[in-house]
Design a protein around this motif. Structure first.
Motif, mmCIF file in Angstrom:
data_model
loop_
_atom_site.group_PDB
_atom_site.id
_atom_site.type_symbol
_atom_site.label_atom_id
_atom_site.label_comp_id
_atom_site.label_asym_id
_atom_site.label_seq_id
_atom_site.Cartn_x
_atom_site.Cartn_y
_atom_site.Cartn_z
ATOM 1 N N SER A 1 35.134 49.089 31.657
ATOM 2 C CA SER A 1 35.108 47.880 30.839
ATOM 3 C C SER A 1 35.592 46.699 31.659
ATOM 4 O O SER A 1 36.362 46.866 32.606
ATOM 5 C CB SER A 1 35.968 48.066 29.595
ATOM 6 O OG SER A 1 37.324 47.964 29.941
ATOM 7 N N CYS A 2 35.114 45.536 31.276
ATOM 8 C CA CYS A 2 35.483 44.325 32.000
ATOM 9 C C CYS A 2 35.474 43.181 30.990
ATOM 10 O O CYS A 2 34.522 43.071 30.207
ATOM 11 C CB CYS A 2 34.467 44.076 33.114
ATOM 12 S SG CYS A 2 34.636 42.435 33.857
ATOM 13 N N PRO A 3 36.496 42.338 31.006
ATOM 14 C CA PRO A 3 36.531 41.248 30.012
ATOM 15 C C PRO A 3 35.363 40.271 30.160
ATOM 16 O O PRO A 3 35.004 39.587 29.210
ATOM 17 C CB PRO A 3 37.876 40.561 30.296
ATOM 18 C CG PRO A 3 38.263 40.995 31.668
ATOM 19 C CD PRO A 3 37.680 42.350 31.866
ATOM 20 N N HIS A 4 34.760 40.229 31.362
ATOM 21 C CA HIS A 4 33.647 39.289 31.572
ATOM 22 C C HIS A 4 32.316 39.821 31.037
ATOM 23 O O HIS A 4 31.368 39.069 30.879
ATOM 24 C CB HIS A 4 33.467 38.999 33.068
ATOM 25 C CG HIS A 4 34.652 38.349 33.680
ATOM 26 N ND1 HIS A 4 35.156 37.155 33.240
ATOM 27 C CD2 HIS A 4 35.448 38.733 34.718
ATOM 28 C CE1 HIS A 4 36.208 36.825 33.969
ATOM 29 N NE2 HIS A 4 36.411 37.776 34.868
ATOM 30 N N ALA A 5 32.267 41.144 30.799
ATOM 31 C CA ALA A 5 30.983 41.761 30.456
ATOM 32 C C ALA A 5 30.374 41.200 29.173
ATOM 33 O O ALA A 5 29.151 41.162 29.034
ATOM 34 C CB ALA A 5 31.150 43.271 30.345
ATOM 35 N N LEU B 1 28.987 37.121 42.478
ATOM 36 C CA LEU B 1 29.825 37.986 43.330
ATOM 37 C C LEU B 1 30.591 38.993 42.485
ATOM 38 O O LEU B 1 30.721 40.156 42.857
ATOM 39 C CB LEU B 1 30.809 37.135 44.136
ATOM 40 C CG LEU B 1 30.364 36.714 45.538
ATOM 41 C CD1 LEU B 1 31.413 35.812 46.166
ATOM 42 C CD2 LEU B 1 30.096 37.916 46.447
ATOM 43 N N HIS B 2 31.089 38.521 41.338
ATOM 44 C CA HIS B 2 31.808 39.434 40.454
ATOM 45 C C HIS B 2 30.849 40.495 39.903
ATOM 46 O O HIS B 2 31.160 41.682 39.917
ATOM 47 C CB HIS B 2 32.487 38.687 39.301
ATOM 48 C CG HIS B 2 32.988 39.624 38.242
ATOM 49 N ND1 HIS B 2 34.189 40.291 38.368
ATOM 50 C CD2 HIS B 2 32.399 40.095 37.110
ATOM 51 C CE1 HIS B 2 34.338 41.106 37.324
ATOM 52 N NE2 HIS B 2 33.265 41.001 36.547
ATOM 53 N N VAL B 3 29.690 40.038 39.444
ATOM 54 C CA VAL B 3 28.723 40.973 38.848
ATOM 55 C C VAL B 3 28.353 42.062 39.864
ATOM 56 O O VAL B 3 28.300 43.244 39.527
ATOM 57 C CB VAL B 3 27.455 40.223 38.363
ATOM 58 C CG1 VAL B 3 26.409 41.195 37.827
ATOM 59 C CG2 VAL B 3 27.823 39.214 37.272
ATOM 60 N N ASP C 1 30.060 43.261 42.104
ATOM 61 C CA ASP C 1 31.200 44.126 42.403
ATOM 62 C C ASP C 1 31.685 44.921 41.195
ATOM 63 O O ASP C 1 32.623 45.698 41.311
ATOM 64 C CB ASP C 1 32.343 43.219 42.897
ATOM 65 C CG ASP C 1 32.990 43.782 44.140
ATOM 66 O OD1 ASP C 1 32.422 44.716 44.718
ATOM 67 O OD2 ASP C 1 34.072 43.285 44.511
ATOM 68 N N CYS C 2 31.091 44.675 40.043
ATOM 69 C CA CYS C 2 31.628 45.237 38.802
ATOM 70 C C CYS C 2 30.568 46.089 38.102
ATOM 71 O O CYS C 2 29.498 45.596 37.729
ATOM 72 C CB CYS C 2 32.081 44.082 37.903
ATOM 73 S SG CYS C 2 32.560 44.589 36.251
ATOM 74 N N ALA C 3 30.872 47.353 37.919
ATOM 75 C CA ALA C 3 29.903 48.277 37.317
ATOM 76 C C ALA C 3 29.564 47.884 35.885
ATOM 77 O O ALA C 3 28.399 47.945 35.472
ATOM 78 C CB ALA C 3 30.460 49.690 37.358
ATOM 79 N N ALA C 4 30.582 47.455 35.140
ATOM 80 C CA ALA C 4 30.348 47.104 33.727
ATOM 81 C C ALA C 4 29.416 45.899 33.626
ATOM 82 O O ALA C 4 28.473 45.893 32.821
ATOM 83 C CB ALA C 4 31.674 46.797 33.038
ATOM 84 N N CYS C 5 29.654 44.893 34.449
ATOM 85 C CA CYS C 5 28.817 43.686 34.398
ATOM 86 C C CYS C 5 27.411 43.949 34.940
ATOM 87 O O CYS C 5 26.439 43.390 34.448
ATOM 88 C CB CYS C 5 29.497 42.530 35.128
ATOM 89 S SG CYS C 5 30.928 41.914 34.219
ATOM 90 N N THR C 6 27.316 44.825 35.941
ATOM 91 C CA THR C 6 25.990 45.185 36.469
ATOM 92 C C THR C 6 25.180 45.896 35.383
ATOM 93 O O THR C 6 23.989 45.620 35.196
ATOM 94 C CB THR C 6 26.134 46.088 37.709
ATOM 95 O OG1 THR C 6 26.795 45.337 38.714
ATOM 96 C CG2 THR C 6 24.788 46.539 38.232
HETATM 97 ZN ZN ZN Z 1 32.828 42.537 35.265
#
Ligand code: ZN
Lengths: 184, 141
Positions: free
Chosen positions: B2-6, B24-26, B28-33
């Motif tokens: 989970s990620c607060p940005h998702a 860049l965050h996306v 690096d982040c499985a939840a956002c991807t």
């Molecule tokens: Zn994220």
């Protein structure tokens, strides 16, 4: 000023783009075959402008795919309503534009599934999805219209999209090819 | 996962409403991807079949909120203040005719400085000139 470092950075970026060019083009070709080349140009332009500082090649690849997805969403939105559907007794029928009966039938089936799913959602959730995908309103404008915070509107979009994906998968209408996220 | 940005920034970014640097965050982040994939997949299927919508009409701003009226109010207040400063009765000034809200808002969006640097400044210059003339008249009395 040391010009060696920026030149090296440009060369490194060039090499990375070259390394992933074919893979990204392949991904775009599966999603939007007709305009894949054009979209790939857009992706690499964005990547070159941002010149992301990715410590590893795997991170750069993930970055390129993230940008590719964003470019695809932009593309889908630009091409919205390619097939115009009109309601008829007992179902939907294409009103114009598609000469392919199979594609018309699929579009009709998809629209029925989408409308059924949207009808089951809480109204504000369905409204955010409709307004953001079929009009030029931004999330900020939609949030103001609904009298909620921007994050609430974004959350509604997220939930609506998730429900639609589940409904489309259940109806066998989504592409079931494996995810293309940034892993090797 | 989970990620607060998702459910917030990443959604805004996907629709071009957040800083490009969020990519860049996306990446690096499985939840956002996963969220990016989900949205792209749904958009590719749904958007082509949904009929193009028309942006709903927003209620018109009340006339008193029209920038022209607002500018006129500022102008009258300025005239009263300037008149008080030199101890005379308020000088009457002509204010621009109020136009329709939509036209004014559109004009403001295209050229926000026009009201200030154009009409308003010209009016204030005229006002200053009138006040100077009046002050000079008082001096000769
Ligand atoms: Zn994220």
């Amino acid at each position: 000023m040391d010009t060696e470092e920026p030149l090296q950075a440009v060369a490194k970026l060039d090499a990375r783009i070259a390394r992933h060019r074919a893979e990204v083009l392949g991904f775009l070709s599966r999603r939007a075959p007709v305009v894949a080349e054009e979209l790939a140009q857009e992706v690499w332009l964005k990547v070159a402008r941002a010149a992301p500082e990715c410590s590893t090649d795997a991170k750069f690849r993930a970055y390129a795919f993230a940008v590719a997805r964003r470019v695809l969403i932009d593309h889908h939105r630009r091409c919205r309503a390619r097939v115009q559907l009109v309601p008829i007794a007992g179902g939907l029928e294409t009103g114009r534009s598609s000469d392919d009966p199979h594609s018309s039938a699929c579009a009709g089936q998809t629209l029925l599934a989408v409308e059924a799913c949207l009808a089951k959602m809480p109204a504000p959730q369905a409204e955010v999805f409709r307004l953001r995908t079929t009009t030029e309103l931004s999330f900020k404008e939609i949030a103001a219209r609904q009298g909620v915070s921007l994050n609430t509107a974004l959350g509604r979009m997220h939930t609506a999209t998730r429900k639609l994906r589940e409904a489309l998968a259940a109806a066998g209408l989504t592409d079931s090819t494996p995810a293309t996220r940034g892993r090797r | 996962m989970s990620c607060p940005h998702a459910t917030t920034t990443t959604i805004a970014w996907l629709y071009g409403e957040a800083d490009e640097a969020h990519a860049l965050h996306v990446a690096d982040c499985a939840a956002c991807t996963a969220v990016a994939e989900e949205h792209e997949q749904v958009m590719s299927v749904v958007v082509p079949v949904l009929p193009r919508g028309k942006a709903p009409e927003l209620p018109e701003a009340p006339a008193w909120r029209s920038p022209t009226w607002w500018a006129a109010g500022v102008l009258l207040a300025a005239s009263a203040l300037l008149a008080l400063r030199i101890g005379t009765a308020p000088v009457s000034v002509s204010v621009p005719e109020p136009t329709s809200t939509a036209t004014t808002v559109a004009a403001l969006e295209v050229e926000p400085a026009s009201v200030w640097s154009g009409e308003l400044e010209a009016e204030l210059d005229d006002l200053d000139a009138s006040i100077d003339a009046l002050a000079a008249d008082f001096g000769t009395l």
